[in-house]
Design a protein around this motif. Structure first.
Motif, PDB file in Angstrom:
ATOM      1  N   THR A 279       4.773  -1.167  -8.410  1.00  0.00           N
ATOM      2  CA  THR A 279       3.701  -1.265  -7.406  1.00  0.00           C
ATOM      3  C   THR A 279       3.864  -3.478  -7.241  1.00  0.00           C
ATOM      4  OG1 THR A 279       2.050  -0.763  -5.917  1.00  0.00           O
ATOM      5  CG2 THR A 279       2.119   0.129  -8.286  1.00  0.00           C
ATOM      6  N   HIS A 280       2.691  -2.827  -8.748  1.00  0.00           N
ATOM      7  CA  HIS A 280       2.553  -4.218  -9.009  1.00  0.00           C
ATOM      8  C   HIS A 280       2.939  -5.734  -8.650  1.00  0.00           C
ATOM      9  CE1 HIS A 280       0.396  -1.261 -12.036  1.00  0.00           C
ATOM     10  NE2 HIS A 280       1.714  -1.376 -12.645  1.00  0.00           N
ATOM     11  N   PHE A 281       4.333  -5.403  -8.358  1.00  0.00           N
ATOM     12  CA  PHE A 281       5.438  -6.263  -8.616  1.00  0.00           C
ATOM     13  C   PHE A 281       5.287  -6.985  -6.402  1.00  0.00           C
ATOM     14  CE2 PHE A 281       6.408  -5.671 -12.186  1.00  0.00           C
ATOM     15  CZ  PHE A 281       7.242  -6.216 -12.915  1.00  0.00           C
ATOM     16  N   PHE A 282       5.423  -5.446  -6.281  1.00  0.00           N
ATOM     17  CA  PHE A 282       4.662  -5.777  -4.720  1.00  0.00           C
ATOM     18  C   PHE A 282       4.168  -6.604  -4.546  1.00  0.00           C
ATOM     19  CE2 PHE A 282       8.320  -2.601  -4.029  1.00  0.00           C
ATOM     20  CZ  PHE A 282       9.180  -2.880  -3.752  1.00  0.00           C
TER      21      PHE A 282
ATOM     22  N   SER B 179       0.470  -1.259  -0.343  1.00  0.00           N
ATOM     23  CA  SER B 179      -0.118   0.314   0.290  1.00  0.00           C
ATOM     24  C   SER B 179       1.083   1.073  -0.252  1.00  0.00           C
ATOM     25  CB  SER B 179      -0.909  -0.162   0.860  1.00  0.00           C
ATOM     26  OG  SER B 179      -1.844  -1.487   1.638  1.00  0.00           O
ATOM     27  N   LEU B 180       2.006   1.346   0.181  1.00  0.00           N
ATOM     28  CA  LEU B 180       2.584   2.508   0.871  1.00  0.00           C
ATOM     29  C   LEU B 180       3.866   2.191  -0.291  1.00  0.00           C
ATOM     30  CD1 LEU B 180       4.226   1.807   3.844  1.00  0.00           C
ATOM     31  CD2 LEU B 180       2.101   3.577   3.302  1.00  0.00           C
ATOM     32  N   THR B 181       4.120   1.503  -1.769  1.00  0.00           N
ATOM     33  CA  THR B 181       4.704   1.496  -2.438  1.00  0.00           C
ATOM     34  C   THR B 181       4.493   2.098  -3.997  1.00  0.00           C
ATOM     35  OG1 THR B 181       4.078  -0.319  -3.253  1.00  0.00           O
ATOM     36  CG2 THR B 181       5.725  -0.824  -2.101  1.00  0.00           C
ATOM     37  N   LYS B 182       3.514   2.745  -4.211  1.00  0.00           N
ATOM     38  CA  LYS B 182       3.371   3.416  -5.106  1.00  0.00           C
ATOM     39  C   LYS B 182       3.547   4.884  -4.701  1.00  0.00           C
ATOM     40  CE  LYS B 182      -1.123   3.048  -4.471  1.00  0.00           C
ATOM     41  NZ  LYS B 182      -2.434   2.828  -4.563  1.00  0.00           N
ATOM     42  N   ARG B 183       3.977   5.303  -3.721  1.00  0.00           N
ATOM     43  CA  ARG B 183       4.705   6.793  -3.055  1.00  0.00           C
ATOM     44  C   ARG B 183       6.479   6.742  -3.319  1.00  0.00           C
ATOM     45  NH1 ARG B 183      -0.060   5.636  -0.949  1.00  0.00           N
ATOM     46  NH2 ARG B 183      -1.260   7.077   0.467  1.00  0.00           N
ATOM     47  N   PHE B 184       7.055   5.588  -3.638  1.00  0.00           N
ATOM     48  CA  PHE B 184       8.503   5.496  -3.898  1.00  0.00           C
ATOM     49  C   PHE B 184       8.966   4.728  -4.884  1.00  0.00           C
ATOM     50  CE2 PHE B 184       7.795   2.508  -0.965  1.00  0.00           C
ATOM     51  CZ  PHE B 184       8.858   0.960  -1.375  1.00  0.00           C
TER      52      PHE B 184
ATOM     53  N   PHE C 273      -6.063   9.193 -14.464  1.00  0.00           N
ATOM     54  CA  PHE C 273      -5.542   9.495 -13.263  1.00  0.00           C
ATOM     55  C   PHE C 273      -4.202   9.735 -12.431  1.00  0.00           C
ATOM     56  CE2 PHE C 273      -5.667   9.279  -8.520  1.00  0.00           C
ATOM     57  CZ  PHE C 273      -6.832   9.662  -8.096  1.00  0.00           C
ATOM     58  N   ASP C 274      -3.135   8.357 -12.476  1.00  0.00           N
ATOM     59  CA  ASP C 274      -2.230   8.243 -12.483  1.00  0.00           C
ATOM     60  C   ASP C 274      -1.456   9.763 -12.717  1.00  0.00           C
ATOM     61  OD1 ASP C 274      -3.439   6.201 -10.353  1.00  0.00           O
ATOM     62  OD2 ASP C 274      -1.756   5.062 -12.102  1.00  0.00           O
TER      63      ASP C 274
ATOM     64  N   LEU D 189       1.667  10.014  -9.687  1.00  0.00           N
ATOM     65  CA  LEU D 189       1.859   9.389  -8.568  1.00  0.00           C
ATOM     66  C   LEU D 189       3.057   8.356  -9.747  1.00  0.00           C
ATOM     67  CD1 LEU D 189      -1.320   7.763  -7.877  1.00  0.00           C
ATOM     68  CD2 LEU D 189       0.312   9.068  -7.035  1.00  0.00           C
ATOM     69  N   ARG D 190       3.898   7.663  -9.533  1.00  0.00           N
ATOM     70  CA  ARG D 190       4.387   6.978  -9.565  1.00  0.00           C
ATOM     71  C   ARG D 190       3.968   5.489 -10.275  1.00  0.00           C
ATOM     72  NH1 ARG D 190       9.657   7.335  -8.348  1.00  0.00           N
ATOM     73  NH2 ARG D 190      10.222   9.201  -6.557  1.00  0.00           N
ATOM     74  N   SER D 191       4.126   5.064 -11.927  1.00  0.00           N
ATOM     75  CA  SER D 191       3.262   4.525 -11.925  1.00  0.00           C
ATOM     76  C   SER D 191       3.605   3.957 -13.542  1.00  0.00           C
ATOM     77  CB  SER D 191       1.870   4.653 -12.685  1.00  0.00           C
ATOM     78  OG  SER D 191       0.933   4.018 -13.245  1.00  0.00           O
ATOM     79  N   LEU D 192       3.410   1.796 -13.532  1.00  0.00           N
ATOM     80  CA  LEU D 192       4.355   2.021 -14.358  1.00  0.00           C
ATOM     81  C   LEU D 192       4.282   1.293 -15.658  1.00  0.00           C
ATOM     82  CD1 LEU D 192       7.156   0.172 -14.230  1.00  0.00           C
ATOM     83  CD2 LEU D 192       5.684  -2.033 -14.476  1.00  0.00           C
ATOM     84  N   VAL D 193       2.448   2.083 -15.997  1.00  0.00           N
ATOM     85  CA  VAL D 193       1.294   2.210 -17.006  1.00  0.00           C
ATOM     86  C   VAL D 193       1.772   3.639 -17.240  1.00  0.00           C
ATOM     87  CG1 VAL D 193      -0.696   2.484 -17.755  1.00  0.00           C
ATOM     88  CG2 VAL D 193       0.586   0.408 -16.438  1.00  0.00           C
TER      89      VAL D 193
END
Length: 293
Positions: free
Chosen positions: A144-147, A135-140, A196-197, A202-206
């Motif tokens: 996040t998908h792998f977490f 839940s915290l990984t998208k901040r850094f 939105f991301d 937001l840190r987003s792989l997409v």
């Protein structure tokens, strides 16, 4: 009208307290991870496990996932309110109630793990840290998908330890497959939040890769997942019934990716839920039939 009356009336309109709670934690999505835990349990037991171990493993699964989802909702409370896809989540239950339920579910998980064996008890706090970390990984990080995959991969490892009292190669291979599987379908699901991301920064792989390349990466991850399922079957010494079911898993994954190409929200949601529920169910049936028949 009192400022607190409107949210209360809105929550009442969304159904009863228990129904709203299940919707908040997306209880229906338990079907994704639970079959992999049960499959690992059947494989480790070389058949049907004892009723005590089965009940305790199921209890741990439900409580751990509930705690993880509540933690996610609390951490993303204000963020979810700004996202059109999740804007109504905070109306389902109040924040204080969610906090209390988080503490109760986490404590219940640790108590249930302590009732299995010493190793499950010792690793229970570690498991909570892992599943909360997502839940915290998208901040850094954009990974996040792998977490999220790692958080779900804890389940089959925990189930194997619950039965055998030790960690061996088969559950580690299966956990690797779960990580690839979850990261792949979460990438597909995340394409809905691309705009939105990007707007929220937001840190987003997409966002980093773009939608087309993200869908390509999801395909490769699911190929790796399929290879891991084959590897798990070999390592766990499963037989013809298990391997005979693998083409069904492949067909479901192909259907999921063909549906995702349309970039239609309804198609993505349908592919996300139906295909992945089918994959996990086939895995459990295949392992169970192979070990029990």
């Amino acid at each position: 009208m009192n400022s607190e009356d409107q949210p209360r009336k809105t929550r009442n309109a969304l159904g009863g307290p228990f129904s709203r709670f299940l919707r908040l934690i997306r209880f229906s999505h338990t079907i994704f991870a639970l079959p992999f835990a049960c499959g690992a349990l059947f494989a480790a037991a070389n058949g049907w496990p004892s009723s005590r171990i089965l009940v305790l493993v199921l209890t741990c699964m439900v409580l751990a996932r509930t705690a993880a989802m509540l933690f996610n909702r609390l951490v993303d409370w204000s963020l979810d309110q700004r996202n059109p896809r999740t804007a109504a989540r905070h109306l389902l239950i109040g924040k204080p109630t969610a906090s209390i339920l988080l503490v109760l579910s986490a404590a219940g998980f640790i108590l249930a793990a302590a009732s299995i064996n010493r190793l499950t008890f010792a690793l229970a706090p570690v498991a909570l840290v892992v599943i909360f970390l997502y839940s915290l990984t998208k901040r850094f990080t954009a990974a996040t998908h792998f977490f999220l995959g790692l958080a779900l991969a804890v389940a089959p490892i925990g189930a194997w330890i619950a039965q055998s009292g030790r960690i061996t190669l088969p559950p580690l291979i299966l956990a690797g497959g779960v990580i690839c599987w979850v990261a792949g379908f979460d990438l597909i699901y995340a394409t809905q939040d691309y705009d939105f991301d990007r707007r929220e920064g937001l840190r987003s792989l997409v966002v980093n890769l773009g939608v087309a390349r993200s869908l390509q990466l999801a395909q490769w991850l699911h190929i790796l997942m399929f290879a891991a399922l084959i590897g798990f079957g070999l390592a766990a010494r499963l037989g013809a019934i298990y391997f005979g079911a693998m083409p069904l898993v492949a067909a479901a994954l192909i259907y999921e990716h063909r549906s995702a190409r349309h970039l239609n929200v309804a198609a993505i949601n349908r592919a996300f839920f139906q295909s992945n529920a089918f994959v996990s169910a086939i895995f459990l049936i295949a392992v169970g039939a192979d070990r029990l028949l």
